[in-house]
Design a protein around this motif. Sequence first.
Motif, mmCIF file in Angstrom:
data_model
loop_
_atom_site.group_PDB
_atom_site.id
_atom_site.type_symbol
_atom_site.label_atom_id
_atom_site.label_comp_id
_atom_site.label_asym_id
_atom_site.label_seq_id
_atom_site.Cartn_x
_atom_site.Cartn_y
_atom_site.Cartn_z
ATOM 1 N N THR A 108 80.569 51.282 50.931
ATOM 2 C CA THR A 108 80.484 52.678 51.346
ATOM 3 C C THR A 108 79.738 53.502 50.291
ATOM 4 O O THR A 108 78.877 54.328 50.624
ATOM 5 N N ALA A 109 80.069 53.261 49.012
ATOM 6 C CA ALA A 109 79.409 53.994 47.927
ATOM 7 C C ALA A 109 77.903 53.738 47.940
ATOM 8 O O ALA A 109 77.097 54.665 47.806
ATOM 9 N N HIS A 110 77.531 52.449 48.137
ATOM 10 C CA HIS A 110 76.098 52.117 48.167
ATOM 11 C C HIS A 110 75.403 52.824 49.324
ATOM 12 O O HIS A 110 74.315 53.383 49.177
ATOM 13 N N TYR A 111 76.069 52.814 50.492
ATOM 14 C CA TYR A 111 75.476 53.451 51.664
ATOM 15 C C TYR A 111 75.263 54.943 51.422
ATOM 16 O O TYR A 111 74.195 55.488 51.720
ATOM 17 N N ILE A 112 76.254 55.602 50.825
ATOM 18 C CA ILE A 112 76.144 57.035 50.567
ATOM 19 C C ILE A 112 75.058 57.310 49.534
ATOM 20 O O ILE A 112 74.262 58.246 49.672
ATOM 21 N N ALA A 113 74.997 56.444 48.508
ATOM 22 C CA ALA A 113 73.952 56.608 47.489
ATOM 23 C C ALA A 113 72.574 56.562 48.152
ATOM 24 O O ALA A 113 71.691 57.375 47.836
ATOM 25 N N ASP A 114 72.386 55.641 49.099
ATOM 26 C CA ASP A 114 71.111 55.550 49.821
ATOM 27 C C ASP A 114 70.818 56.840 50.579
ATOM 28 O O ASP A 114 69.708 57.371 50.530
ATOM 29 N N ARG A 115 71.864 57.331 51.274
ATOM 30 C CA ARG A 115 71.676 58.528 52.100
ATOM 31 C C ARG A 115 71.354 59.765 51.256
ATOM 32 O O ARG A 115 70.746 60.710 51.757
ATOM 33 N N LEU A 116 71.804 59.762 49.998
ATOM 34 C CA LEU A 116 71.629 60.959 49.163
ATOM 35 C C LEU A 116 70.373 60.894 48.288
ATOM 36 O O LEU A 116 70.120 61.798 47.479
ATOM 37 N N GLU A 117 69.607 59.825 48.468
ATOM 38 C CA GLU A 117 68.393 59.691 47.660
ATOM 39 C C GLU A 117 67.437 60.846 47.944
ATOM 40 O O GLU A 117 67.285 61.253 49.098
ATOM 41 N N GLY A 118 66.839 61.362 46.893
ATOM 42 C CA GLY A 118 65.852 62.424 47.055
ATOM 43 C C GLY A 118 66.429 63.820 46.859
ATOM 44 O O GLY A 118 65.677 64.775 46.633
ATOM 45 N N TYR A 119 67.739 63.971 46.969
ATOM 46 C CA TYR A 119 68.324 65.290 46.720
ATOM 47 C C TYR A 119 68.418 65.521 45.208
ATOM 48 O O TYR A 119 68.683 64.571 44.453
ATOM 49 N N PRO A 120 68.220 66.758 44.769
ATOM 50 C CA PRO A 120 68.213 67.031 43.317
ATOM 51 C C PRO A 120 69.628 67.105 42.741
ATOM 52 O O PRO A 120 70.091 68.167 42.336
ATOM 53 N N ILE A 121 70.320 65.973 42.743
ATOM 54 C CA ILE A 121 71.687 65.924 42.219
ATOM 55 C C ILE A 121 71.810 64.755 41.248
ATOM 56 O O ILE A 121 71.027 63.809 41.286
ATOM 57 N N ARG A 122 72.846 64.838 40.380
ATOM 58 C CA ARG A 122 73.200 63.705 39.545
ATOM 59 C C ARG A 122 74.272 62.936 40.303
ATOM 60 O O ARG A 122 75.315 63.489 40.636
#
Lengths: 198, 198
Positions: A151-165
């Motif tokens: 789940t964490a990996h999937y969310i990390a993929d979905r959040l790619e490109g947003y200006p967040i840490r």
Amino acid sequence: MASPEIEALTQALSRLPGLGPRSARRAVLHLIKKREVALVPLLRALEQVSERLSTCGTCGNVDTTDPCGICADPRRDSRSLCVVEEVADLWALERSHLFPGRFHVLGGRLSALEGVRPEDLAIDRLVSRIAAGGIDEVVLAMNATLEGQTTAHYIADRLEGYPIRLTQLAHGLPVGGELDYLDEGTLAQALRARRPVA
Amino acid sequence: MASPEIEALTQALSRLPGLGPRSARRAVLHLIKKREVALVPLLRALEQVSERLSTCGTCGNVDTTDPCGICADPRRDSRSLCVVEEVADLWALERSHLFPGRFHVLGGRLSALEGVRPEDLAIDRLVSRIAAGGIDEVVLAMNATLEGQTTAHYIADRLEGYPIRLTQLAHGLPVGGELDYLDEGTLAQALRARRPVA
């Protein structure tokens, strides 16, 4: 045979996680024997929860208000968001008093086995919150299980490109953990994530 | 922190036998998540039990009527009385459909450790029932524990002199019991109570 009322209560209790039919039966007997100190308080508490609690439309927490106490608290750091699987995980983190930000409850974890897909979790809502801006850091606090990490990996993929840490909880030896008793997975994680001695 | 309503429900549940604070917390989360299929049925069942059930003044069973369904049932053999420690034991015997008579629930067992004395149990009421006559056999169905057997001995003493047949449940190998896995106490009982092969 016990009366239908007792059978119904036994059934309702035995559906709780952690209570089988046998312990449910013992619990029912206890409730009947200790009516004033056990049955009545449980009944009142259930009524209160049933009448007053709802799910926070922002983060998915359960509280008497919507938005919940955490989302509405101006002292919480709104730039920091911690993503958890369940409300219970949010409570666990709150008990530690360590996270000053806000939360996002997914409502579960991706699971091929149980047929839980991304659209069954509050992932789209998480992406919207981040897309709306104002958030600097997202902490992925999934369980250290295969499904939690998927789940964490999937969310990390979905959040790619947003200006967040984007961060996640550290894995390694638990406090008090003795090497001799720990599983190899934990030892491997702890070794892989080893750090220089300060 | 979880809301006071949730804390109260967690506390009330964690006082049930078999549920610790941790599993109570999981149960509360389950109840909140599955409101319609878990919380509402449990609430209704508790209300029903709370409103409708009472203790039978004759035998100590718990039922919607007083005298209870067993005491009021004319098809039950009123000459045969089975003495049990708890209502749960009565239910266990009723599930087996093997005992045709009526019951007497003591409400516990004698225990020096827990400070349970004869006057704390429904023993005087048992003696009165037997003194009133009409009962041929009294089956002592206490648990096969030290306290259960102490209670059985005490009751046997108290019932001396009444024109009844006093019996107790047989002790020995449980169905499916393998000698290699049974405790020495059970083996000793089974050996002492050995019978001629039919």
